[in-house]
Design a protein around this motif. Structure first.
Motif: not given
Length: 1064
Positions: A236-264
């Motif tokens: 993904y690419q975004v300008d400094k100060g802008g807003r970015v949007r990450f989207v994934v689609e699950l096969a099972d909506p009941k699954l718990e989703v966690k987001w990570f940045k550099n392992g954190q």
């Protein structure tokens, strides 16, 4: 790239009907500011197109504000870069602003509706136009993988631009993409990992990390995910100060989703926002910064998918252009521009070469927020050039023209007439700070130790120290680069001077009567002065008289052919030229033989001797009488005989070895430095007669209470004059008394209580004198004080002294009717008593103010100080706070808050502290909530001082054979080192000199000086802050034959050898 919203998309479709209606309404309105509006156009993919708008500036006081938009919302100023450039110019002649928007290498998604807005104060104007982009014939859009992974700052023209929109759109429509001629992906898939860097360098791939991660993900795409129906895009690419949007689609909506940045793991916040829409899991990142450029991944169950986020810094634009500038040489020039961001990186160029400021460079770069200023100190013609400022998003250029300022002469040179030896200072001031050249009589002036050329700002000086006659001439100052000259004439003059160094201190010239005097006086002056001699207000003319004057270029001479006694007197010489006048007086003393003394008188005669005296001559010949010669002869004879060969200094003489009964006559000769006078008239004749011898056999016959009977026999020899009678005399037997007080008893004799007093006072007197002691006018109590007397001294003894023994002791010594008295002061001292009372006057903060009264008993000695102690009430341990304190009040500081204190005070005199102390009745409580008192801070006073003489040396006369001293006083801190010098030579380890220094008074003692010790003496004081010297002259005079003469003694003819034989 994140999925663009409607506000960020460069759409390929047509504008909405509402937008078309607004555009028609805006274009149909009457233009308020636009002179020329931008028109719509058509361009092929990869070609360039330019839109132009013009605004008239006749009624505008400043530049209007212009903005370019795509659609209704997207400001294109932030999109400037490789494919979009904004430019503005101003034509001074037509006063027209021209604004241009250029699209370079257009793409299909650049098509759409654009709008240009111009604003000036309360005026507003807008214009809409369309852009159509058509594909080039026979070309098919392809994905440039290498350009997609080129990062900012790595040498690319579009540094910082990563546009993946084409890749993402084609993935969505699932079209089969044609591979480039060289498929980098295939190369990387099939290559050994050790060859990745080589392939990246060969095909210009700078972001190898991101490409390898994407390659790794592409390899994993082949495996179908059970948890994700749609995974994250590879990047993904975004300008400094802008807003970015990450989207994934699950096969099972009941699954718990966690987001990570550099392992954190990422937690929801205002920066990270999570949304759930059916099976979609969305994360928004607001206000993206460079720290957000990293790897992100999302987990669902045991599976995860990752992506890369690239944050691009927007290009820096030049918002305010440089302006052409004209300046004068020496002025400070500032070239100013403004950029779109604070503290941006801006490079400056001069004629295409980068300007690198340094410590020795005249170029300085100043940054004030968005303002960037190039400062040129002291501009010169060499600074005329084209200057440009370059940023990542554009550049601005201007021309600088530097010319010479019109030169103004603020202070011209002036003609000067300077005295010889004084300083010549030619000074001028011009309007510019430039250099120049000095010439004298057409030749360049060369600097030396005596001649200095000074240039300070606009002021130019030529300084010549100690002007000489050869410094006279025509001087010219010529400023560099100008044809202007400033002339001045210098005339050196010298006031007339009369040099009398060859004369005595009182300017006296001695000449012998009858001889010729030629008195030559050196003179100086420029131009040569005219000399006039005079005596008693009567001028002495130049000519051929007996007394005349002669003039020469460097001297003036007074001539007296045959000196006479009447020529003695004061002569005046006057010099005059245009520089001034000089006057001196010279005393001429004509000396001659003294007049003969008057006839001597014979006052007493003996059997072969007589006593004679006489008066000095009326005129000594102008020179002191050195002595007299005496001659005698028999009255019947004409032959005179010299009686003395050494000069007789007195006016009395005793001739001897004469014949008794023979008549004699005597006469006198006076002698001065010139010679011997004529003889005096002879004395009256006199006859020597024998003197009667003393009586013999003197004896006491009888003695009564009031009478003494004495007997004697006649003299053995009675002279020719016979015996007339006898004379009786008597005197008292004995010696008057005299008391010799020892030196240490001439001042108060002090002893402590309990010590012994043993004083011995010697005296003289015969017969044995009578002694009387008294104390304070009363008789001494012999039970307390022992007195022992002898023939030569008296002793006062006290075994254990008490304070009652203090007082004045008077001693009287009596021999018959003669008395002698002396007094001795004895002071018996003891330790003082304690102070009478001690009070606490005030308590504040950490401080206590105390006061006390002096003790009643001072121990018979002055109170020299007090000692203050404190004690905490809890421990009552005493600690000394102040010692040797002279006042009767004090402030005790730095006490502990919360404690309670007592204080006591001891008295002190020369015997020590009092045995007891007086304590305060109350205690002082240092309250915790008391006001905090801060001790004032005093800077240490700087007592350092360079040496300075407070009392100078004075010129001194000394008598040969008698010790002489030279004294001066000096002060300085640190204490200066004193060095004595004679004739510039240091006096070291010379036994003839003794040096003393006491309390700043410096003394040099010269032991029994001789004429050779005369000269110039110097006292030199040195410390770390400086050096100072002071001089004086010492003249040693010799007293010989009763005459005080400077320098060597005066000898009469034939006497010098005789005196040397006597070790004179």
């Amino acid at each position: 790239m994140p999925e663009p919203t409607k506000k960020e998309e460069w759409s390929l479709g047509e504008s909405p009907a509402g937008e078309e209606q607004d555009k028609q309404n805006a274009n149909s309105q009457v233009s308020v500011l636009f002179v020329e509006k931008p028109q719509g156009g058509t361009v092929k993919v990869g070609e360039n197109i330019t839109f132009i708008a013009k605004v008239k500036a006749e009624d505008l006081l400043r530049k209007p504000t212009v903005k370019w938009f795509k659609g209704k919302w997207m400001d294109l100023a932030s999109k400037a870069g490789k494919h979009l450039q904004l430019k503005e110019t101003f034509e001074r002649q037509t006063r027209m602003y021209t604004f241009e928007m250029q699209i370079i290498k257009a793409k299909e998604n650049y098509a759409g509706n654009y709008r240009c807005e111009v604003t000036y104060k309360d005026k507003f104007d807008t214009c809409s136009f369309d852009l159509e982009v058509h594909e080039s014939t026979g070309t098919t859009p392809s994905i440039d993988i290498r350009s997609a992974f080129k990062r900012s700052g790595e040498g690319q023209e579009d540094a910082g631009e990563l546009d993946f929109s084409g890749l993402l759109k084609r993935r969505e429509v699932k079209q089969q993409e044609e591979e480039p001629e060289v498929d980098v992906w295939e190369l990387l898939k099939n290559a050994n990992p050790s060859e990745y860097e080589k392939i990246a360098f060969q095909y210009g791939i700078t972001d190898l990390r991101g490409m390898l991660k994407r390659l790794k993900r592409m390899r994993r795409v082949e495996k179908k995910s059970a948890a994700f129906a749609k995974i994250l895009d590879p990047a993904y690419q975004v300008d400094k100060g802008g807003r970015v949007r990450f989207v994934v689609e699950l096969a099972d909506p009941k699954l718990e989703v966690k987001w990570f940045k550099n392992g954190q793991e990422i937690r929801p916040s205002t920066k990270y926002i999570f949304e759930h829409k059916g099976c979609q899991r969305i994360m928004f990142i607001n206000n993206c910064q460079m720290t957000d450029d990293s790897e992100y991944y999302v987990t669902a169950g045991d599976e995860k998918c990752s992506t890369e986020l690239f944050v691009r810094e927007p290009p820096i634009m030049v918002t305010k252009q440089l302006e052409d500038t004209t300046a004068y040489c020496g002025e400070r020039v500032e070239l100013e521009c403004e950029v779109s961001e604070d503290d941006a990186n801006v490079k400056w160029f001069k004629n295409g070469e980068e300007i690198i400021p340094g410590p020795k460079s005249r170029y300085r770069i100043r940054v004030e927020g968005k303002k960037h200023i190039l400062v040129i100190e002291g501009a010169t013609k060499a600074d005329s050039a084209e200057y440009s400022a370059m940023t990542t998003g554009g550049q601005s250029s201007c021309k600088l023209s530097v010319d010479l300022k019109p030169l103004k002469i603020l202070t011209p040179l002036t003609d000067q007439t300077v005295n010889l030896g004084k300083e010549i200072c030619l000074k001028c001031e011009i309007s510019e700070n430039i250099t120049g050249k000095w010439t004298k009589n057409g030749l360049p002036v060369q600097e030396s130790d005596r001649l200095k050329v000074v240039h300070k700002g606009r002021i130019h000086k030529l300084v010549i120290a100690n002007a000489l006659t050869e410094d006279e001439g025509d001087y010219v100052f010529a400023p560099d680069a100008y044809s202007v000259t400033l002339p001045a004439k210098v005339h050196v003059i010298d006031p007339p001077k009369i040099i009398l160094d060859g004369l005595d201190a009182d300017n006296t010239v001695t000449v012998i009567a009858g001889s010729k005097l030629r008195l030559e006086i050196p003179i100086s002056g420029e131009p040569p002065p005219k000399a006039i001699w005079s005596r008693a207000d009567k001028a002495i003319m130049e000519g051929s008289g007996r007394i005349r004057a002669e003039s020469y270029p460097d001297s003036s001479t007074l001539v007296i052919d045959v000196a006479e006694r009447d020529d003695s007197g004061v002569y005046h010489i006057n010099l005059k030229n245009e520089a001034g006048e000089a006057h001196a007086s010279i005393k001429i003393k004509v000396v001659d033989l003294p007049d003969p003394p008057v006839a001597p008188n014979v006052t007493e005669v003996g059997d072969d001797w007589c006593i004679m005296n006489w008066e000095p001559p009326a005129y000594d010949g102008g020179s002191p009488i050195l002595g007299y010669f005496i001659e005698r002869k028999k009255k019947q004879s004409s032959r005179w005989m010299r009686l003395n060969f050494d000069l007789c200094k007195e006016t009395t003489f005793e001739p001897k070895k004469m014949i008794e009964g023979v008549a004699y006559e005597v006469r006198i000769f006076a002698v001065n430095a010139i010679g011997i006078s004529k003889p005096s008239m002879p004395s009256k004749p006199f006859v020597p007669l024998a003197v009667t011898s003393p009586p013999t056999l003197l004896a006491v016959d009888s003695v009564t209470d009031t009478t003494v009977t004495m007997k004697w026999r006649p003299p053995d020899q009675i002279g020719a004059a016979g015996l007339d009678g006898y004379v009786l005399e008597y005197c008292f037997e004995g010696k008057p008394p005299k008391i010799r007080i020892p030196r240490h008893l001439k001042q108060t004799y002090i002893r402590r209580v309990g010590e012994a007093v043993n004083l011995v006072i010697p005296f003289q007197g015969k017969p044995r004198p009578e002694l009387t002691w008294k104390k304070d006018g009363a008789d001494i109590d012999k039970n307390q004080i022992n007195i022992r007397n002898s023939e030569t001294d008296t002793i006062i003894f006290i075994r254990k002294a008490e304070r009652s023994h203090s007082g004045k002791y008077d001693l009287q010594v009596k021999v018959e009717k003669f008395t002698e008295s002396a007094s001795i002061d004895i002071q018996i001292v003891d330790r003082p008593g304690p102070p009478q009372t001690v009070k606490i006057e005030d308590v504040w903060g950490e401080n206590v103010a105390l006061s006390w009264t002096p003790p009643k008993d001072d121990g018979n000695a002055a109170i020299t100080g007090y000692t203050i102690q404190k004690a905490d009430k809890k421990s009552m341990e005493w600690f000394t706070v102040i010692e040797h304190y002279h006042r009767t009040n004090a402030t005790i500081t730095e006490l502990v808050i919360g404690n309670e204190y007592y204080f006591r005070v001891f008295s002190e005199n020369m015997c020590g502290l009092s045995e007891d102390a007086t304590m305060t009745k109350e205690s002082a409580v240092i309250a915790k909530d008391g006001k905090i008192y801060k001790n004032p801070v005093y800077e240490d006073f700087d007592f350092s001082e360079a040496p300075m003489f407070t009392q100078p040396l004075v010129n001194t006369y000394a008598i040969a054979g008698y010790n002489a001293t030279l004294n001066c006083s000096v002060r300085g801190n640190p204490k200066p080192k004193i060095t004595w010098m004679k004739n510039k030579v240091a006096i070291v380890d010379d036994p003839r000199y003794r040096m003393f220094s006491n309390q700043g008074v410096c003394t040099l003692e010269i032991r029994k000086p001789s004429p050779y010790d005369g000269g110039t003496y110097c006292c030199k004081a040195v410390n770390d802050l400086g050096t100072v010297e002071i001089e004086c002259k010492l003249e040693v005079k010799v007293i010989y034959q009763g005459v005080n003469t400077p320098g060597q003694p005066v000898f009469l003819e034939g006497q010098q050898q005789l005196l040397h034989n006597k070790d004179f």
